[in-house]
Design a protein around this motif. Structure first.
Motif, mmCIF file in Angstrom:
data_model
loop_
_atom_site.group_PDB
_atom_site.id
_atom_site.type_symbol
_atom_site.label_atom_id
_atom_site.label_comp_id
_atom_site.label_asym_id
_atom_site.label_seq_id
_atom_site.Cartn_x
_atom_site.Cartn_y
_atom_site.Cartn_z
ATOM 1 N N GLU A 14 -21.244 25.251 -7.268
ATOM 2 C CA GLU A 14 -22.684 25.365 -7.468
ATOM 3 C C GLU A 14 -23.383 24.237 -6.726
ATOM 4 N N ALA A 15 -24.528 24.545 -6.142
ATOM 5 C CA ALA A 15 -25.381 23.542 -5.508
ATOM 6 C C ALA A 15 -26.783 23.724 -6.063
ATOM 7 N N THR A 16 -27.363 22.650 -6.598
ATOM 8 C CA THR A 16 -28.706 22.731 -7.168
ATOM 9 C C THR A 16 -29.568 21.607 -6.607
ATOM 10 N N ILE A 17 -30.840 21.917 -6.425
ATOM 11 C CA ILE A 17 -31.828 20.921 -6.027
ATOM 12 C C ILE A 17 -32.826 20.818 -7.165
ATOM 13 N N VAL A 18 -33.068 19.606 -7.638
ATOM 14 C CA VAL A 18 -33.964 19.383 -8.770
ATOM 15 C C VAL A 18 -35.404 19.463 -8.282
ATOM 16 N N THR A 19 -36.220 20.240 -9.006
ATOM 17 C CA THR A 19 -37.621 20.421 -8.641
ATOM 18 C C THR A 19 -38.530 19.919 -9.757
ATOM 19 N N ASP A 20 -39.744 19.556 -9.373
ATOM 20 C CA ASP A 20 -40.759 19.142 -10.325
ATOM 21 C C ASP A 20 -41.230 20.367 -11.100
ATOM 22 N N LYS A 21 -41.357 20.249 -12.412
ATOM 23 C CA LYS A 21 -41.733 21.398 -13.237
ATOM 24 C C LYS A 21 -43.176 21.829 -13.017
ATOM 25 N N VAL A 22 -44.043 20.899 -12.687
ATOM 26 C CA VAL A 22 -45.458 21.223 -12.533
ATOM 27 C C VAL A 22 -45.745 21.806 -11.152
ATOM 28 N N THR A 23 -45.306 21.111 -10.103
ATOM 29 C CA THR A 23 -45.623 21.539 -8.737
ATOM 30 C C THR A 23 -44.571 22.458 -8.135
ATOM 31 N N ASN A 24 -43.400 22.535 -8.746
ATOM 32 C CA ASN A 24 -42.281 23.348 -8.273
ATOM 33 C C ASN A 24 -41.823 22.920 -6.875
#
Length: 135
Positions: A63-73
């Motif tokens: 799995e590869a994930t990139i963390v994103t901001d919840k408000v601005t995505n």
């Protein structure tokens, strides 16, 4: 007992038409045998697919994930890559640390476990402090 359960899961997947290349990923993930790397300094244009492709040279990427901001995505500039074995993860860490990916130098390290939020509970405030010595 465990091996019988794994064989049963493998047969179940085979009966559903899931080909053999997917089964080891599923079984490794279901057993909790994964090794996670932290990837810092990612470009805002990096995607999970490009991250997985860059690290797949060094082993089986689960799995590869990139963390994103919840408000601005929008991406926060870091992510995680899970490998099937410790050797593959260490090899990827050594080879990719300090390399350029999507125009930015990335930093790769072993991911740390999340701290337990229950252990970090603060006491509830009960109002202002009472004056001392004013009888």
């Amino acid at each position: 007992m465990v091996m019988a359960a794994l064989r049963g899961a493998s047969r179940c997947l085979a009966s559903r038409g899931i080909h053999a290349a997917v089964r080891p990923v599923f079984l490794a993930h279901s057993r909790g045998i994964t090794y996670k790397l932290f990837i810092g300094g990612l470009s805002q244009f990096a995607t999970e697919d490009s991250l997985a492709e860059a690290f797949s040279r060094y082993g089986q990427v689960i799995e590869a994930t990139i963390v994103t901001d919840k408000v601005t995505n929008r991406p926060k500039g870091f992510g995680f890559v899970k490998f099937a074995s410790e050797e593959e993860a260490n090899n990827a860490r050594e080879e990719m640390n300090g390399k350029v990916l999507n125009g930015r130098v990335i930093y790769v390290d072993i991911a740390k476990a999340k701290p337990d939020r229950d252990a970090d509970v603060r006491p509830i405030a009960r109002g202002p402090p009472k004056p001392i010595g004013n009888d």
